[in-house]
Design an enzyme around this catalytic site. Sequence first.
Site, PDB file in Angstrom:
ATOM      1  CB  VAL A 266       9.012   4.997 -10.963  1.00 13.15           C
ATOM      2  CG1 VAL A 266       8.426   6.385 -11.183  1.00 13.15           C
ATOM      3  CG2 VAL A 266       8.416   3.998 -11.958  1.00 13.15           C
TER       4      VAL A 266
ATOM      5  CG  HIS B 282       3.389   1.009  -5.254  1.00 10.55           C
ATOM      6  ND1 HIS B 282       3.560   2.084  -4.424  1.00 10.55           N
ATOM      7  CD2 HIS B 282       3.991  -0.031  -4.641  1.00 10.55           C
ATOM      8  CE1 HIS B 282       4.228   1.713  -3.338  1.00 10.55           C
ATOM      9  NE2 HIS B 282       4.507   0.432  -3.453  1.00 10.55           N
TER      10      HIS B 282
ATOM     11  N   GLY C  60       0.824  -1.211   0.000  1.00 12.37           N
ATOM     12  CA  GLY C  60       0.000   0.000   0.000  1.00 12.37           C
ATOM     13  C   GLY C  60       0.854   1.255   0.000  1.00 12.37           C
TER      14      GLY C  60
ATOM     15  CB  SER D 195       5.851   3.602   0.891  1.00 13.09           C
ATOM     16  OG  SER D 195       5.288   2.983  -0.241  1.00 13.09           O
TER      17      SER D 195
HETATM   18  P1  AMP Z   1       6.248  -2.046  -1.413  1.00  7.70           P
HETATM   19  O1  AMP Z   1       4.849  -1.574  -1.328  1.00  7.70           O
HETATM   20  O2  AMP Z   1       7.268  -1.032  -1.005  1.00  7.70           O
HETATM   21  O3  AMP Z   1       6.457  -3.398  -0.807  1.00  7.70           O
HETATM   22  O4  AMP Z   1       6.525  -2.244  -2.975  1.00  7.70           O
HETATM   23  C1  AMP Z   1       5.676  -3.030  -3.762  1.00  7.70           C
HETATM   24  C2  AMP Z   1       6.323  -3.228  -5.098  1.00  7.70           C
HETATM   25  O5  AMP Z   1       6.513  -1.961  -5.724  1.00  7.70           O
HETATM   26  C3  AMP Z   1       7.694  -3.896  -5.009  1.00  7.70           C
HETATM   27  O6  AMP Z   1       7.831  -4.854  -6.042  1.00  7.70           O
HETATM   28  C4  AMP Z   1       8.634  -2.746  -5.191  1.00  7.70           C
HETATM   29  O7  AMP Z   1       9.882  -3.109  -5.738  1.00  7.70           O
HETATM   30  C5  AMP Z   1       7.854  -1.874  -6.159  1.00  7.70           C
HETATM   31  N1  AMP Z   1       8.339  -0.493  -6.108  1.00  7.70           N
HETATM   32  C6  AMP Z   1       8.501   0.280  -4.999  1.00  7.70           C
HETATM   33  N2  AMP Z   1       9.041   1.471  -5.335  1.00  7.70           N
HETATM   34  C7  AMP Z   1       9.242   1.447  -6.676  1.00  7.70           C
HETATM   35  C8  AMP Z   1       9.793   2.368  -7.617  1.00  7.70           C
HETATM   36  N3  AMP Z   1      10.268   3.559  -7.252  1.00  7.70           N
HETATM   37  N4  AMP Z   1       9.839   2.001  -8.920  1.00  7.70           N
HETATM   38  C9  AMP Z   1       9.381   0.774  -9.299  1.00  7.70           C
HETATM   39  N5  AMP Z   1       8.845  -0.131  -8.471  1.00  7.70           N
HETATM   40  C10 AMP Z   1       8.789   0.189  -7.171  1.00  7.70           C
END
Ligand code: AMP
Length: 282
Positions: A178, A38, A32, A188
């Site tokens: 990104v 995301h 989230g 986040s």
């Molecule tokens: P999280 O909610 O932080 O567990 O991230 C969920 C997914 O989003 C994971 O696969 C992360 O690697 C991806 N994610 C988080 N930040 C980025 C970003 N800046 N660029 C691309 N994917 C991301």
Amino acid sequence: MQILRTVEELRAWSRSVRCAGKGAIGLVPTMGALHAGHASLIRAAAQQCPGRVAVSIFVNPTQFGPNEDFGRYPRTFVHDCELAESESATVIFAPSVEEMYPSGAATFVDVEGLSERLDGESRPGHFRGVATVVAKLLIAAEPDLAFFGQKDAAQVAVLRRLVADLRIGSRIVVCPIVRESDGLALSSRNVYLSSEERQQALVLSRAVQCIEKLIAEGQRSAASLMEAARAVFAAEAEIRVDYVELVNWETLLPVNTAAPGTLFAVAAWVGATRLIDNTILQ
Ligand code: AMP
């Protein structure tokens, strides 16, 4: 866009979509607090699996250490649903902790060797928690494609090994990092940063850019590359480096010579916030 709360509902959704036989099912696991990083994953999933994308939103307690930010991790469910819907997600899976870890839960997934490397070294148990929750999600949703960000490159290595070892029939799709326009990788946890820390945090992407430039110039010695990266961090006195590593992306073991596919990864504390960044060498 439907909101599913139980594993049984997720499984029923996935099975009905599969029975309809229209094509691949996509899963985007998240905690989230969704941002444009995301969103890029959900967009990629919706392109490859239109009308068949589940986005999970679950702040997974087992991947947080006892002194980490589980309690204060940002939770923005209404905003997350709006963003997921605007990127054409089909369903949201938002279970409770009790749903994912039923009373007496005693089964955990340890990806030996990999789980202790990089983030796993400074966050003991982190990858065990990640591997466990992702295994549960893959078993429940049975996606053809599961989308993850390169942002968490060590996590990708752990999950690729997990999927191969457990013979799970999902393919892992890795999407590019990104970034903000000034280079900071979206996270986040960026909301924790003060405006001063937000500036200091740029040292991570500067280190990544420095390595990319040296590689483009033909530098291949890991020792020289690491020295250059450490020098970038040394210029930002407020930052505490957790790790600077040049590793094989499959094994997460250090390399002596950079080659295509080598992972350069950094983690650092900016005030009380731990941030990560990386690049995969071309
Ligand atoms: P999280 O909610 O932080 O567990 O991230 C969920 C997914 O989003 C994971 O696969 C992360 O690697 C991806 N994610 C988080 N930040 C980025 C970003 N800046 N660029 C691309 N994917 C991301």
